[in-house]
Design a protein around this motif. Structure first.
Motif, PDB file in Angstrom:
ATOM      1  N   PHE A  14      11.388  -1.743  -6.734  1.00  0.00           N
ATOM      2  CA  PHE A  14      11.059  -2.945  -7.390  1.00  0.00           C
ATOM      3  C   PHE A  14       9.694  -2.916  -8.283  1.00  0.00           C
ATOM      4  CE2 PHE A  14      13.123  -3.885  -3.296  1.00  0.00           C
ATOM      5  CZ  PHE A  14      14.055  -4.977  -3.701  1.00  0.00           C
ATOM      6  N   VAL A  15       9.721  -3.766  -9.080  1.00  0.00           N
ATOM      7  CA  VAL A  15       8.638  -4.056  -9.974  1.00  0.00           C
ATOM      8  C   VAL A  15       8.921  -5.539 -10.750  1.00  0.00           C
ATOM      9  CG1 VAL A  15       9.792  -2.963 -11.992  1.00  0.00           C
ATOM     10  CG2 VAL A  15       7.160  -2.993 -11.713  1.00  0.00           C
ATOM     11  N   ASP A  16       7.624  -6.058 -10.913  1.00  0.00           N
ATOM     12  CA  ASP A  16       7.705  -7.538 -11.383  1.00  0.00           C
ATOM     13  C   ASP A  16       8.039  -7.344 -12.817  1.00  0.00           C
ATOM     14  OD1 ASP A  16       6.702 -10.029 -12.709  1.00  0.00           O
ATOM     15  OD2 ASP A  16       6.503 -10.354 -10.461  1.00  0.00           O
ATOM     16  N   VAL A  17       8.844  -7.972 -13.415  1.00  0.00           N
ATOM     17  CA  VAL A  17       8.883  -7.756 -15.102  1.00  0.00           C
ATOM     18  C   VAL A  17       7.818  -8.252 -15.753  1.00  0.00           C
ATOM     19  CG1 VAL A  17       9.831 -10.255 -15.048  1.00  0.00           C
ATOM     20  CG2 VAL A  17      10.722  -8.459 -16.892  1.00  0.00           C
ATOM     21  N   ARG A  18       6.846  -8.720 -15.398  1.00  0.00           N
ATOM     22  CA  ARG A  18       5.543  -9.281 -16.121  1.00  0.00           C
ATOM     23  C   ARG A  18       4.895  -7.849 -16.162  1.00  0.00           C
ATOM     24  NH1 ARG A  18       4.296 -14.284 -12.167  1.00  0.00           N
ATOM     25  NH2 ARG A  18       4.882 -12.610 -10.845  1.00  0.00           N
ATOM     26  N   ASP A  19       4.851  -6.868 -15.076  1.00  0.00           N
ATOM     27  CA  ASP A  19       4.329  -5.632 -15.216  1.00  0.00           C
ATOM     28  C   ASP A  19       5.017  -4.581 -16.124  1.00  0.00           C
ATOM     29  OD1 ASP A  19       2.313  -6.266 -13.312  1.00  0.00           O
ATOM     30  OD2 ASP A  19       3.617  -5.702 -11.532  1.00  0.00           O
ATOM     31  N   VAL A  20       6.287  -4.862 -16.151  1.00  0.00           N
ATOM     32  CA  VAL A  20       7.065  -4.037 -17.196  1.00  0.00           C
ATOM     33  C   VAL A  20       6.541  -4.613 -18.656  1.00  0.00           C
ATOM     34  CG1 VAL A  20       9.457  -3.597 -17.938  1.00  0.00           C
ATOM     35  CG2 VAL A  20       8.998  -3.635 -15.562  1.00  0.00           C
ATOM     36  N   ALA A  21       6.451  -5.611 -18.762  1.00  0.00           N
ATOM     37  CA  ALA A  21       6.107  -6.129 -20.206  1.00  0.00           C
ATOM     38  C   ALA A  21       4.919  -5.450 -20.693  1.00  0.00           C
ATOM     39  CB  ALA A  21       6.327  -7.773 -20.484  1.00  0.00           C
ATOM     40  N   TYR A  22       3.864  -5.783 -19.611  1.00  0.00           N
ATOM     41  CA  TYR A  22       2.576  -5.321 -19.689  1.00  0.00           C
ATOM     42  C   TYR A  22       2.452  -3.863 -20.066  1.00  0.00           C
ATOM     43  CZ  TYR A  22      -2.374  -4.671 -19.261  1.00  0.00           C
ATOM     44  OH  TYR A  22      -3.922  -4.360 -19.321  1.00  0.00           O
ATOM     45  N   ALA A  23       2.971  -3.053 -19.466  1.00  0.00           N
ATOM     46  CA  ALA A  23       3.347  -1.680 -19.538  1.00  0.00           C
ATOM     47  C   ALA A  23       3.717  -1.267 -20.850  1.00  0.00           C
ATOM     48  CB  ALA A  23       4.018  -0.901 -18.358  1.00  0.00           C
ATOM     49  N   HIS A  24       4.911  -1.843 -21.242  1.00  0.00           N
ATOM     50  CA  HIS A  24       5.302  -1.690 -22.596  1.00  0.00           C
ATOM     51  C   HIS A  24       4.115  -1.947 -23.790  1.00  0.00           C
ATOM     52  CE1 HIS A  24       9.290  -1.320 -20.789  1.00  0.00           C
ATOM     53  NE2 HIS A  24       9.655  -0.870 -21.925  1.00  0.00           N
ATOM     54  N   ILE A  25       3.620  -2.911 -23.465  1.00  0.00           N
ATOM     55  CA  ILE A  25       2.433  -3.446 -24.823  1.00  0.00           C
ATOM     56  C   ILE A  25       1.415  -2.309 -24.582  1.00  0.00           C
ATOM     57  CG2 ILE A  25       0.731  -5.044 -25.109  1.00  0.00           C
ATOM     58  CD1 ILE A  25       2.760  -7.291 -23.968  1.00  0.00           C
ATOM     59  N   GLU A  93       5.520  -8.989  -2.672  1.00  0.00           N
ATOM     60  CA  GLU A  93       5.457 -10.363  -1.903  1.00  0.00           C
ATOM     61  C   GLU A  93       5.008 -11.356  -2.879  1.00  0.00           C
ATOM     62  OE1 GLU A  93       3.655  -7.652  -0.736  1.00  0.00           O
ATOM     63  OE2 GLU A  93       4.554  -7.237   1.204  1.00  0.00           O
ATOM     64  N   VAL A  94       4.185 -11.097  -3.681  1.00  0.00           N
ATOM     65  CA  VAL A  94       3.850 -12.040  -4.792  1.00  0.00           C
ATOM     66  C   VAL A  94       5.020 -12.253  -5.727  1.00  0.00           C
ATOM     67  CG1 VAL A  94       2.272 -12.826  -6.811  1.00  0.00           C
ATOM     68  CG2 VAL A  94       1.475 -11.912  -4.696  1.00  0.00           C
ATOM     69  N   SER A  95       5.647 -11.332  -6.194  1.00  0.00           N
ATOM     70  CA  SER A  95       6.672 -11.067  -7.164  1.00  0.00           C
ATOM     71  C   SER A  95       8.096 -11.921  -6.536  1.00  0.00           C
ATOM     72  CB  SER A  95       7.141  -9.553  -7.592  1.00  0.00           C
ATOM     73  OG  SER A  95       8.316  -9.536  -8.366  1.00  0.00           O
ATOM     74  N   LEU A  96       8.289 -11.517  -5.406  1.00  0.00           N
ATOM     75  CA  LEU A  96       9.445 -12.303  -4.706  1.00  0.00           C
ATOM     76  C   LEU A  96       9.144 -13.704  -4.607  1.00  0.00           C
ATOM     77  CD1 LEU A  96      10.126  -9.805  -1.924  1.00  0.00           C
ATOM     78  CD2 LEU A  96      11.624 -10.291  -3.728  1.00  0.00           C
ATOM     79  N   LYS A  97       7.896 -14.308  -4.151  1.00  0.00           N
ATOM     80  CA  LYS A  97       7.693 -15.722  -4.091  1.00  0.00           C
ATOM     81  C   LYS A  97       7.729 -16.257  -5.180  1.00  0.00           C
ATOM     82  CE  LYS A  97       4.094 -18.714  -2.206  1.00  0.00           C
ATOM     83  NZ  LYS A  97       3.826 -19.589  -3.233  1.00  0.00           N
ATOM     84  N   ASP A  98       7.150 -15.636  -6.628  1.00  0.00           N
ATOM     85  CA  ASP A  98       7.353 -16.478  -7.712  1.00  0.00           C
ATOM     86  C   ASP A  98       8.540 -16.397  -8.279  1.00  0.00           C
ATOM     87  OD1 ASP A  98       4.448 -16.345  -7.559  1.00  0.00           O
ATOM     88  OD2 ASP A  98       3.947 -14.940  -9.173  1.00  0.00           O
ATOM     89  N   THR A  99       9.479 -15.495  -8.050  1.00  0.00           N
ATOM     90  CA  THR A  99      10.830 -15.304  -8.487  1.00  0.00           C
ATOM     91  C   THR A  99      11.824 -16.470  -7.682  1.00  0.00           C
ATOM     92  OG1 THR A  99      10.674 -13.130  -8.796  1.00  0.00           O
ATOM     93  CG2 THR A  99      13.079 -14.171  -8.463  1.00  0.00           C
ATOM     94  N   VAL A 100      11.641 -16.553  -6.332  1.00  0.00           N
ATOM     95  CA  VAL A 100      12.375 -17.704  -5.847  1.00  0.00           C
ATOM     96  C   VAL A 100      11.951 -18.818  -5.998  1.00  0.00           C
ATOM     97  CG1 VAL A 100      12.822 -18.385  -3.430  1.00  0.00           C
ATOM     98  CG2 VAL A 100      12.767 -15.996  -3.660  1.00  0.00           C
ATOM     99  N   GLU A 101      10.567 -19.298  -6.436  1.00  0.00           N
ATOM    100  CA  GLU A 101      10.201 -20.421  -6.655  1.00  0.00           C
ATOM    101  C   GLU A 101      10.682 -20.774  -8.193  1.00  0.00           C
ATOM    102  OE1 GLU A 101       5.925 -20.343  -6.191  1.00  0.00           O
ATOM    103  OE2 GLU A 101       6.183 -20.623  -3.795  1.00  0.00           O
ATOM    104  N   SER A 102      10.663 -19.933  -9.093  1.00  0.00           N
ATOM    105  CA  SER A 102      11.042 -20.004 -10.310  1.00  0.00           C
ATOM    106  C   SER A 102      12.710 -20.365 -10.371  1.00  0.00           C
ATOM    107  CB  SER A 102      11.012 -18.887 -11.200  1.00  0.00           C
ATOM    108  OG  SER A 102      11.612 -19.043 -12.573  1.00  0.00           O
ATOM    109  N   LEU A 103      13.516 -19.814  -9.298  1.00  0.00           N
ATOM    110  CA  LEU A 103      14.985 -20.118  -9.229  1.00  0.00           C
ATOM    111  C   LEU A 103      15.104 -21.403  -8.813  1.00  0.00           C
ATOM    112  CD1 LEU A 103      16.225 -16.444  -8.132  1.00  0.00           C
ATOM    113  CD2 LEU A 103      16.613 -17.277 -10.379  1.00  0.00           C
ATOM    114  N   LYS A 104      14.360 -21.892  -7.830  1.00  0.00           N
ATOM    115  CA  LYS A 104      14.466 -23.204  -7.335  1.00  0.00           C
ATOM    116  C   LYS A 104      14.176 -24.237  -8.190  1.00  0.00           C
ATOM    117  CE  LYS A 104      12.511 -24.104  -3.547  1.00  0.00           C
ATOM    118  NZ  LYS A 104      11.348 -24.022  -2.292  1.00  0.00           N
TER     119      LYS A 104
END
Length: 111
Positions: A14-25, A93-104
Motif C-alpha cells: 500500500f501507498v497513498d496516491v498523494r505520496d506517489v504524486a509527491y515522489a514523481h515531482i 491508517e490515515v490513507s485508509l481513513k481519508d479514502t473511505v471518507e472521500s468515497l462516502k
C-alpha cells in the motif's frame, strides 16, 4: 484465503496516491534523482487490513470471513532510497481513513 469465490493474495502493498504524486515531482525536480524507486508505505496481510478498517469504521459491517492468521513470509520494502527524495509516507491508517471518507462524501459507498 478466499473472498466472494475469488482467491486473494496473502498480502498487499500500500501507498497513498498523494505520496506517489509527491515522489514523481521530487524525482523530476531533484537533479541527483536517478534509477528506480520503490514507493511502498507498508506490506500487510488482508486480515490486518480488515482489522484496521473495522477499527476506523466499526459501523461499516465488513465480512468477518477472514482468518486471523498472519502470513509467515511477510516482507518489507526498503524505504531508504525513496526517503532520499524527501518522501515521508502518509501512514496506512490515515490513507485508509481519508479514502473511505472521500468515497462516502462522493456517494460511492454508504453505511
Amino acid at each position: 484465503m478466499h473472498y466472494a469465490g475469488r482467491e486473494l493474495p496473502p498480502f498487499n502493498r500500500f501507498v497513498d496516491v498523494r505520496d506517489v504524486a509527491y515522489a514523481h515531482i521530487q524525482a523530476f525536480e531533484i537533479p541527483s534523482a536517478a534509477g528506480r524507486y520503490c514507493i511502498v508505505e507498508s506490506a500487510i496481510d488482508v486480515s490486518k487490513l480488515w482489522k484496521i478498517l473495522h477499527q476506523l469504521f466499526p459501523e461499516f459491517h465488513l465480512d468477518e470471513k477472514f482468518e486471523d492468521k498472519p502470513i509467515k513470509k511477510l516482507y518489507q520494502v526498503s524505504k531508504e532510497k525513496i526517503k532520499s527524495l524527501g518522501v515521508n509516507f502518509i501512514p496506512l491508517e490515515v490513507s485508509l481513513k481519508d479514502t473511505v471518507e472521500s468515497l462516502k462524501e462522493k456517494g460511492f459507498i454508504s453505511f
